[in-house]
Motif scaffolding. Structure first.
Motif, mmCIF file in Angstrom:
data_model
loop_
_atom_site.group_PDB
_atom_site.id
_atom_site.type_symbol
_atom_site.label_atom_id
_atom_site.label_comp_id
_atom_site.label_asym_id
_atom_site.label_seq_id
_atom_site.Cartn_x
_atom_site.Cartn_y
_atom_site.Cartn_z
ATOM 1 N N ALA A 1 0.788 -1.075 0.058
ATOM 2 C CA ALA A 1 -0.026 0.120 -0.082
ATOM 3 C C ALA A 1 0.923 1.496 0.074
ATOM 4 C CB ALA A 1 -0.831 -0.022 1.087
ATOM 5 N N PHE A 2 1.974 1.249 0.954
ATOM 6 C CA PHE A 2 2.821 2.452 0.766
ATOM 7 C C PHE A 2 3.596 2.469 -0.325
ATOM 8 C CE2 PHE A 2 2.429 2.814 5.257
ATOM 9 C CZ PHE A 2 2.314 4.051 5.545
ATOM 10 N N ILE A 3 3.933 1.581 -0.741
ATOM 11 C CA ILE A 3 4.908 1.528 -2.320
ATOM 12 C C ILE A 3 4.011 2.102 -3.433
ATOM 13 C CG2 ILE A 3 5.930 0.260 -3.789
ATOM 14 C CD1 ILE A 3 6.789 -1.513 -1.650
ATOM 15 N N PHE A 4 2.812 1.632 -3.609
ATOM 16 C CA PHE A 4 1.978 2.119 -4.685
ATOM 17 C C PHE A 4 1.140 3.155 -4.529
ATOM 18 C CE2 PHE A 4 -1.498 -0.836 -3.592
ATOM 19 C CZ PHE A 4 -2.829 -0.159 -3.947
ATOM 20 N N LYS A 5 0.328 3.330 -3.271
ATOM 21 C CA LYS A 5 -0.245 4.551 -3.106
ATOM 22 C C LYS A 5 0.488 5.660 -2.709
ATOM 23 C CE LYS A 5 -4.672 3.167 -2.999
ATOM 24 N NZ LYS A 5 -5.922 3.904 -3.724
ATOM 25 N N ALA A 6 1.353 5.705 -1.804
ATOM 26 C CA ALA A 6 2.182 6.822 -1.284
ATOM 27 C C ALA A 6 3.268 6.971 -2.200
ATOM 28 C CB ALA A 6 2.613 6.791 0.266
ATOM 29 N N LYS A 7 3.726 6.017 -3.231
ATOM 30 C CA LYS A 7 4.847 6.169 -4.124
ATOM 31 C C LYS A 7 6.127 6.231 -3.419
ATOM 32 C CE LYS A 7 1.694 6.274 -7.298
ATOM 33 N NZ LYS A 7 1.562 4.899 -8.123
ATOM 34 N N VAL A 8 6.354 5.613 -2.117
ATOM 35 C CA VAL A 8 7.569 5.428 -1.459
ATOM 36 C C VAL A 8 8.234 4.341 -2.085
ATOM 37 C CG1 VAL A 8 8.722 5.316 0.868
ATOM 38 C CG2 VAL A 8 6.448 6.696 0.522
ATOM 39 N N ILE A 9 9.748 4.502 -2.167
ATOM 40 C CA ILE A 9 10.167 3.400 -2.959
ATOM 41 C C ILE A 9 10.358 2.320 -1.962
ATOM 42 C CG2 ILE A 9 11.713 4.974 -4.213
ATOM 43 C CD1 ILE A 9 14.025 4.638 -2.257
ATOM 44 N N PRO A 10 10.198 1.019 -2.555
ATOM 45 C CA PRO A 10 10.498 -0.263 -1.779
ATOM 46 C C PRO A 10 11.447 -0.264 -0.573
ATOM 47 C CG PRO A 10 9.892 -0.790 -3.864
ATOM 48 C CD PRO A 10 10.232 0.794 -3.925
ATOM 49 N N PHE A 11 12.573 0.144 -1.079
ATOM 50 C CA PHE A 11 13.726 -0.019 0.064
ATOM 51 C C PHE A 11 13.350 0.653 1.345
ATOM 52 C CE2 PHE A 11 17.691 1.578 1.947
ATOM 53 C CZ PHE A 11 18.431 0.481 2.015
ATOM 54 N N ILE A 12 12.738 2.026 1.087
ATOM 55 C CA ILE A 12 12.274 2.841 2.401
ATOM 56 C C ILE A 12 11.444 2.238 3.155
ATOM 57 C CG2 ILE A 12 11.855 4.991 3.257
ATOM 58 C CD1 ILE A 12 14.806 4.834 2.265
ATOM 59 N N VAL A 13 10.468 1.734 2.472
ATOM 60 C CA VAL A 13 8.891 1.217 2.978
ATOM 61 C C VAL A 13 9.316 -0.247 3.846
ATOM 62 C CG1 VAL A 13 6.776 -0.008 2.475
ATOM 63 C CG2 VAL A 13 7.568 2.207 1.413
ATOM 64 N N THR A 14 10.178 -1.029 3.074
ATOM 65 C CA THR A 14 10.398 -2.346 3.810
ATOM 66 C C THR A 14 11.515 -2.075 4.995
ATOM 67 O OG1 THR A 14 11.946 -2.746 1.968
ATOM 68 C CG2 THR A 14 9.638 -3.441 1.871
ATOM 69 N N LEU A 15 12.287 -1.241 4.805
ATOM 70 C CA LEU A 15 13.350 -0.770 5.916
ATOM 71 C C LEU A 15 12.551 -0.478 7.150
ATOM 72 C CD1 LEU A 15 16.320 -0.683 6.680
ATOM 73 C CD2 LEU A 15 16.269 1.455 5.715
ATOM 74 N N ALA A 16 11.600 0.282 6.791
ATOM 75 C CA ALA A 16 10.559 0.778 7.902
ATOM 76 C C ALA A 16 9.777 -0.269 8.907
ATOM 77 C CB ALA A 16 9.716 1.925 7.589
ATOM 78 N N THR A 17 9.434 -0.998 7.881
ATOM 79 C CA THR A 17 8.615 -2.176 8.398
ATOM 80 C C THR A 17 9.681 -3.058 9.176
ATOM 81 O OG1 THR A 17 8.308 -3.094 6.214
ATOM 82 C CG2 THR A 17 6.311 -1.880 7.094
ATOM 83 N N PHE A 18 10.806 -3.430 8.593
ATOM 84 C CA PHE A 18 11.913 -4.158 9.063
ATOM 85 C C PHE A 18 12.254 -3.879 10.636
ATOM 86 C CE2 PHE A 18 16.394 -4.188 10.308
ATOM 87 C CZ PHE A 18 16.827 -5.453 10.153
ATOM 88 N N TYR A 19 12.230 -2.695 10.964
ATOM 89 C CA TYR A 19 12.489 -1.982 12.086
ATOM 90 C C TYR A 19 11.219 -2.067 12.996
ATOM 91 C CZ TYR A 19 17.054 -0.403 11.340
ATOM 92 O OH TYR A 19 18.707 -0.386 10.775
ATOM 93 N N VAL A 20 10.125 -1.881 12.441
ATOM 94 C CA VAL A 20 8.805 -1.951 13.374
ATOM 95 C C VAL A 20 8.561 -3.310 13.601
ATOM 96 C CG1 VAL A 20 6.369 -1.600 13.125
ATOM 97 C CG2 VAL A 20 7.624 0.231 12.249
ATOM 98 N N GLY A 21 8.528 -4.405 12.797
ATOM 99 C CA GLY A 21 8.436 -5.856 13.058
ATOM 100 C C GLY A 21 9.447 -6.234 14.210
ATOM 101 N N ARG A 22 10.579 -5.978 13.968
ATOM 102 C CA ARG A 22 11.502 -6.607 14.894
ATOM 103 C C ARG A 22 11.330 -6.057 16.309
ATOM 104 N NH1 ARG A 22 15.095 -10.281 15.252
ATOM 105 N NH2 ARG A 22 14.599 -10.865 13.153
ATOM 106 N N GLY A 23 11.118 -4.538 16.162
ATOM 107 C CA GLY A 23 10.885 -3.946 17.618
ATOM 108 C C GLY A 23 9.724 -4.245 18.454
#
Length: 320
Positions: free
Chosen positions: A108-130
């Motif tokens: 959703a963030f990648i195609f709706k907010a047009k955020v590049i996949p690297f940034i989006v999944t890096l953020a969810t990487f930290y959120v999930g592990r945290g």
């Protein structure tokens, strides 16, 4: 570049795989045996499932860095539930739901907010592990015997992890080769702009791709913890990089539009697992495991880059 060199580049993973098998077979007579190859398949099952989902993402020239965190968070939550007395099927279902939700958020963030996949999944990487560390209080979660039965159960003599891996690989292969969705996936990877102009629903396709990757990450994590019997605070770390490496080793291009799950990604997974298994067999220094594996991965990425540049050159010349 002559035809022989081009052929070697196109089959570089198979050449390396053959070299690895030959080398370790010479160094250890225990390596080249049916039982050891069977063990390699069991050990590789989790990575193969995760790498299958990653292949879908890489084919669109995207990336998903959150798969390791999905494995960890889903494992911690399901483990806590089972220990608390919840039914095993409920915990396993929740694992898969968490994977799908993470994939949905990424897509959703990648195609709706047009955020590049690297940034989006890096953020969810930290959120999930945290979240996983918060819920587990940075302690290992020991799983009951009922959870371990998932990993030890056999059907007609074949361990459940191998069966699950086989089903996922076959399903992924059929989706990519026999469906319109698969054809659209390759088209988007080749040229997203032209795909949009051709009427391909690129946004919806990207959303589905990340959901598939999240689902496979959760399923792969479930298979892994069912074999380990416990979830440590480091569980799932670097799994995203191993999945990317396995896909690329199998011929999936980091530039998108080219790759396969079978035999591609499966060969990449088996190559990585064979290297690690062989190093154990020859009693190599454990500190060299990542160095040697990293060297092989670097070599394949270099070959992929050379191959990509060669294809661009041929395209400019009108040959390809």
């Amino acid at each position: 570049m002559n035809k022989t060199t081009q052929r070697i580049l196109n089959n570089s993973t198979l050449v390396l795989f053959a070299i690895v098998l030959l080398t370790f077979s010479i160094l250890s007579h225990h390596f080249f045996s049916f039982q050891n190859f069977f063990n390699i398949l069991v050990q590789a099952s989790s990575l193969a499932i995760i790498a299958t989902g990653m292949t879908f993402v890489l084919l669109t020239a995207g990336i998903d860095l959150s798969v390791g965190s999905i494995m960890f968070l889903a494992g911690v939550i399901s483990g806590k539930l089972v220990v608390a007395g919840f039914p095993l099927w409920m915990a396993c279902t929740l694992v898969l739901v968490i994977g799908v939700l993470f994939g949905l958020i990424n897509g959703a963030f990648i195609f709706k907010a047009k955020v590049i996949p690297f940034i989006v999944t890096l953020a969810t990487f930290y959120v999930g592990r945290g979240l996983g560390l918060f819920i587990s209080e940075t302690r290992a979660v020991n799983l009951p015997e009922s959870f371990l039965k998932i990993g030890s159960t056999k059907f007609f003599g074949v361990p459940a992890p191998i069966i699950v891996m086989t089903i996922v690989i076959i399903a992924g292969h059929l989706v990519l080769t026999k469906t319109i969705f698969g054809k659209h996936l390759y088209a988007v990877g080749h040229d997203e702009v032209k795909s949009r102009k051709a009427g391909i629903p690129v946004d919806g396709l990207l959303l589905k791709v990340y959901i598939i990757c999240g689902f496979c990450a959760a399923l792969g994590g479930l298979v892994a913890i069912a074999q380990l019997g416990a979830i440590s605070p480091t569980f799932g770390l670097q799994s995203e990089f191993m999945a990317i490496a396995a896909s690329v080793l199998g011929g999936t291009s980091l530039f998108g539009g080219r790759g396969s799950i079978f035999p591609g990604t499966l060969i990449g997974v088996l190559l990585i697992q064979s290297i690690q298994n062989g190093l154990v067999m020859v009693n190599a220094d454990p500190y060299l495991y990542t160095v040697i594996t990293g060297g092989v991965i670097f070599l394949i990425v270099l070959i992929d880059s050379i191959r990509h540049l060669q294809q661009k050159k041929l395209k400019r010349l009108g040959i390809n």
